[in-house]
Design an enzyme around this catalytic site. Sequence first.
Site, PDB file in Angstrom:
ATOM      1  N   LYS A   1       0.770  -1.325   0.052  1.00 53.24           N
ATOM      2  CA  LYS A   1      -0.173  -0.057  -0.015  1.00 53.24           C
ATOM      3  C   LYS A   1       0.796   1.290   0.071  1.00 53.24           C
ATOM      4  O   LYS A   1       0.432   2.388   0.416  1.00 53.24           O
ATOM      5  CB  LYS A   1      -0.973   0.154   1.171  1.00 53.24           C
ATOM      6  CG  LYS A   1      -1.714  -1.324   1.190  1.00 53.24           C
ATOM      7  CD  LYS A   1      -2.558  -1.406   0.138  1.00 53.24           C
ATOM      8  CE  LYS A   1      -2.569  -2.740  -0.308  1.00 53.24           C
ATOM      9  NZ  LYS A   1      -3.182  -2.992  -1.572  1.00 53.24           N
TER      10      LYS A   1
ATOM     11  N   TRP B   1       1.362   1.884  -8.599  1.00 56.47           N
ATOM     12  CA  TRP B   1       1.538   3.120  -9.502  1.00 56.47           C
ATOM     13  C   TRP B   1       3.145   3.273 -10.026  1.00 56.47           C
ATOM     14  O   TRP B   1       3.441   3.249 -11.108  1.00 56.47           O
ATOM     15  CB  TRP B   1       1.412   4.332  -8.519  1.00 56.47           C
ATOM     16  CG  TRP B   1       1.253   5.610  -9.348  1.00 56.47           C
ATOM     17  CD1 TRP B   1       0.869   5.818 -10.708  1.00 56.47           C
ATOM     18  CD2 TRP B   1       1.379   6.988  -8.730  1.00 56.47           C
ATOM     19  NE1 TRP B   1       1.275   7.067 -11.064  1.00 56.47           N
ATOM     20  CE2 TRP B   1       1.273   7.744  -9.781  1.00 56.47           C
ATOM     21  CE3 TRP B   1       1.444   7.383  -7.538  1.00 56.47           C
ATOM     22  CZ2 TRP B   1       1.458   9.190  -9.712  1.00 56.47           C
ATOM     23  CZ3 TRP B   1       1.504   8.917  -7.123  1.00 56.47           C
ATOM     24  CH2 TRP B   1       1.505   9.826  -8.158  1.00 56.47           C
TER      25      TRP B   1
ATOM     26  N   HIS C   1       8.053  -6.742  -1.896  1.00 60.24           N
ATOM     27  CA  HIS C   1       7.650  -6.347  -0.666  1.00 60.24           C
ATOM     28  C   HIS C   1       8.495  -6.756   0.611  1.00 60.24           C
ATOM     29  O   HIS C   1       8.552  -6.516   1.682  1.00 60.24           O
ATOM     30  CB  HIS C   1       6.140  -6.589  -0.166  1.00 60.24           C
ATOM     31  CG  HIS C   1       5.179  -5.954  -0.864  1.00 60.24           C
ATOM     32  ND1 HIS C   1       5.156  -4.712  -1.256  1.00 60.24           N
ATOM     33  CD2 HIS C   1       3.792  -6.387  -1.581  1.00 60.24           C
ATOM     34  CE1 HIS C   1       4.089  -4.325  -1.991  1.00 60.24           C
ATOM     35  NE2 HIS C   1       3.281  -5.302  -2.042  1.00 60.24           N
TER      36      HIS C   1
ATOM     37  N   ARG D   1      -8.515   2.111  -5.189  1.00 61.44           N
ATOM     38  CA  ARG D   1      -9.465   2.484  -4.147  1.00 61.44           C
ATOM     39  C   ARG D   1      -9.872   3.694  -4.258  1.00 61.44           C
ATOM     40  O   ARG D   1     -10.842   4.114  -5.145  1.00 61.44           O
ATOM     41  CB  ARG D   1      -9.245   2.269  -2.691  1.00 61.44           C
ATOM     42  CG  ARG D   1     -10.356   2.085  -1.709  1.00 61.44           C
ATOM     43  CD  ARG D   1      -9.840   1.844  -0.441  1.00 61.44           C
ATOM     44  NE  ARG D   1      -8.935   2.706   0.137  1.00 61.44           N
ATOM     45  CZ  ARG D   1      -9.101   3.859   0.828  1.00 61.44           C
ATOM     46  NH1 ARG D   1     -10.592   4.138   1.442  1.00 61.44           N
ATOM     47  NH2 ARG D   1      -8.505   4.602   1.438  1.00 61.44           N
TER      48      ARG D   1
HETATM   49  P1  PAP Z   1       0.126  -3.020  -3.117  1.00 62.63           P
HETATM   50  O1  PAP Z   1       1.453  -2.873  -2.597  1.00 62.63           O
HETATM   51  O2  PAP Z   1      -0.626  -4.190  -2.407  1.00 62.63           O
HETATM   52  O3  PAP Z   1       0.219  -3.352  -4.732  1.00 62.63           O
HETATM   53  P2  PAP Z   1      -0.218  -0.244  -3.624  1.00 62.63           P
HETATM   54  O4  PAP Z   1      -0.438  -0.257  -5.090  1.00 62.63           O
HETATM   55  O5  PAP Z   1       1.120  -0.239  -2.807  1.00 62.63           O
HETATM   56  O6  PAP Z   1      -0.696  -1.639  -2.919  1.00 62.63           O
HETATM   57  O7  PAP Z   1      -1.309   0.503  -2.685  1.00 62.63           O
HETATM   58  C1  PAP Z   1      -2.600   0.828  -3.317  1.00 62.63           C
HETATM   59  C2  PAP Z   1      -3.025   2.104  -3.035  1.00 62.63           C
HETATM   60  O8  PAP Z   1      -2.433   2.962  -4.052  1.00 62.63           O
HETATM   61  C3  PAP Z   1      -4.599   2.476  -3.167  1.00 62.63           C
HETATM   62  O9  PAP Z   1      -4.679   3.734  -2.084  1.00 62.63           O
HETATM   63  P3  PAP Z   1      -5.992   4.032  -1.478  1.00 62.63           P
HETATM   64  O10 PAP Z   1      -6.408   2.875  -0.586  1.00 62.63           O
HETATM   65  O11 PAP Z   1      -5.460   5.126  -0.494  1.00 62.63           O
HETATM   66  O12 PAP Z   1      -6.887   4.178  -2.469  1.00 62.63           O
HETATM   67  C4  PAP Z   1      -4.664   2.547  -4.572  1.00 62.63           C
HETATM   68  O13 PAP Z   1      -6.120   3.454  -4.865  1.00 62.63           O
HETATM   69  C5  PAP Z   1      -3.609   3.584  -4.855  1.00 62.63           C
HETATM   70  N1  PAP Z   1      -3.326   3.619  -6.467  1.00 62.63           N
HETATM   71  C6  PAP Z   1      -3.259   2.565  -7.280  1.00 62.63           C
HETATM   72  N2  PAP Z   1      -3.134   2.819  -8.401  1.00 62.63           N
HETATM   73  C7  PAP Z   1      -2.660   4.099  -8.253  1.00 62.63           C
HETATM   74  C8  PAP Z   1      -2.104   5.028  -9.456  1.00 62.63           C
HETATM   75  N3  PAP Z   1      -1.984   4.642 -10.799  1.00 62.63           N
HETATM   76  N4  PAP Z   1      -1.889   6.215  -8.855  1.00 62.63           N
HETATM   77  C9  PAP Z   1      -1.972   6.723  -7.737  1.00 62.63           C
HETATM   78  N5  PAP Z   1      -2.376   5.755  -6.566  1.00 62.63           N
HETATM   79  C10 PAP Z   1      -2.734   4.598  -7.001  1.00 62.63           C
END
Ligand code: PAP
Length: 318
Positions: A58, A63, A118, A283
């Site tokens: 997270k 991204w 991770h 999200r």
């Molecule tokens: P992971 O480590 O399980 O892959 P990760 O991608 O690090 O997860 O975190 C997900 C968060 O990044 C989510 O944040 P939120 O819960 O506060 O909404 C997700 O919405 C956000 N996220 C995913 N894709 C993008 C993006 N392209 N740009 C910015 N934030 C993003």
Amino acid sequence: MEEILKTFPQHVCSWLKGAIVYKYQDVWLNEVFLKGTILAQQRFKAHPNDVFLCSFPKGGTTWLKALAFAIITRETFDISTNPLLTNSPHDCIPFLEKELAKVEENQKNSCSLPIATHMHYHCLPDSVITSPDSVVTSNCKIVYIYRNMKDVIVSYYHFVRKLNKIPMENASFEEALDEFCQGISSCGSYWDHILGYWKASLSRPERFLFLKYEDMKNDPTSNVKRLAEFIGRPFTIEEEKANVIEKIIRLCSFENLSNLDVNKSGKHHPEECIAIENRLFFRKAKDGDWKNYFTLEMIEKVDKLIDEKFGGTGLVLK
Ligand code: PAP
């Protein structure tokens, strides 16, 4: 592996309907991460010039994977045909501890894609972290992305809750936060994770690039340029004039990716893990969403922890 698992200290996560995490090398890990970590430690051999995308869950992984993939493949694919339009970023860049076979296949094919993980720094396979004075010097580069700790807690709470199909009314945010503040999560302690990479960077700063999620949002252009330069794929002046950076930023934006069919209804199938619905990785992506969840007492508790752990490092987690 099943027998080995039983030998590690265990913790039952009450807010997660009794899900179990195991303590391995001083880190609490869920079963998937634990098995994957051990396998990667036993089998993975880094190539000297491998690039790793490292993060706590997270912290901005999805991204970062999308941006790195778009930067590296920009000459192979036009923006309109980029695989990111039809594949999850997680299917474009595999995780070391979840998709070892895919990572090894990429290495065998001399594919220039980075490797995501991770894993905590001290748990990385030896070949990734070999010290500079050793006979075989690792020149692997490490990009590390991190995010405001309170937003990570909220994002983690929802992700794990949804993964375990627990409705919000049955998943106590307070308990989740308490566990997180004890360093108990599917991937251990957030501060230890960041500090492990940060401390390692002090002796070999040229091997590390630290990116902060909020900074990337505030100034995507210069951060995408830094990323491209660090991974050895800088933008040319012609590309800058042709707005290639802006096109990549748009392609990888939350708004674009989260609205693609593949990320609304597709599934990510790591080896030996249950499939994860791609939509769970998208999200809100809003800075400061934590304000909708934290009480004053929670703010005080987490701020105190941040001051204790990150004071003097220059890392800003609030
Ligand atoms: P992971 O480590 O399980 O892959 P990760 O991608 O690090 O997860 O975190 C997900 C968060 O990044 C989510 O944040 P939120 O819960 O506060 O909404 C997700 O919405 C956000 N996220 C995913 N894709 C993008 C993006 N392209 N740009 C910015 N934030 C993003």
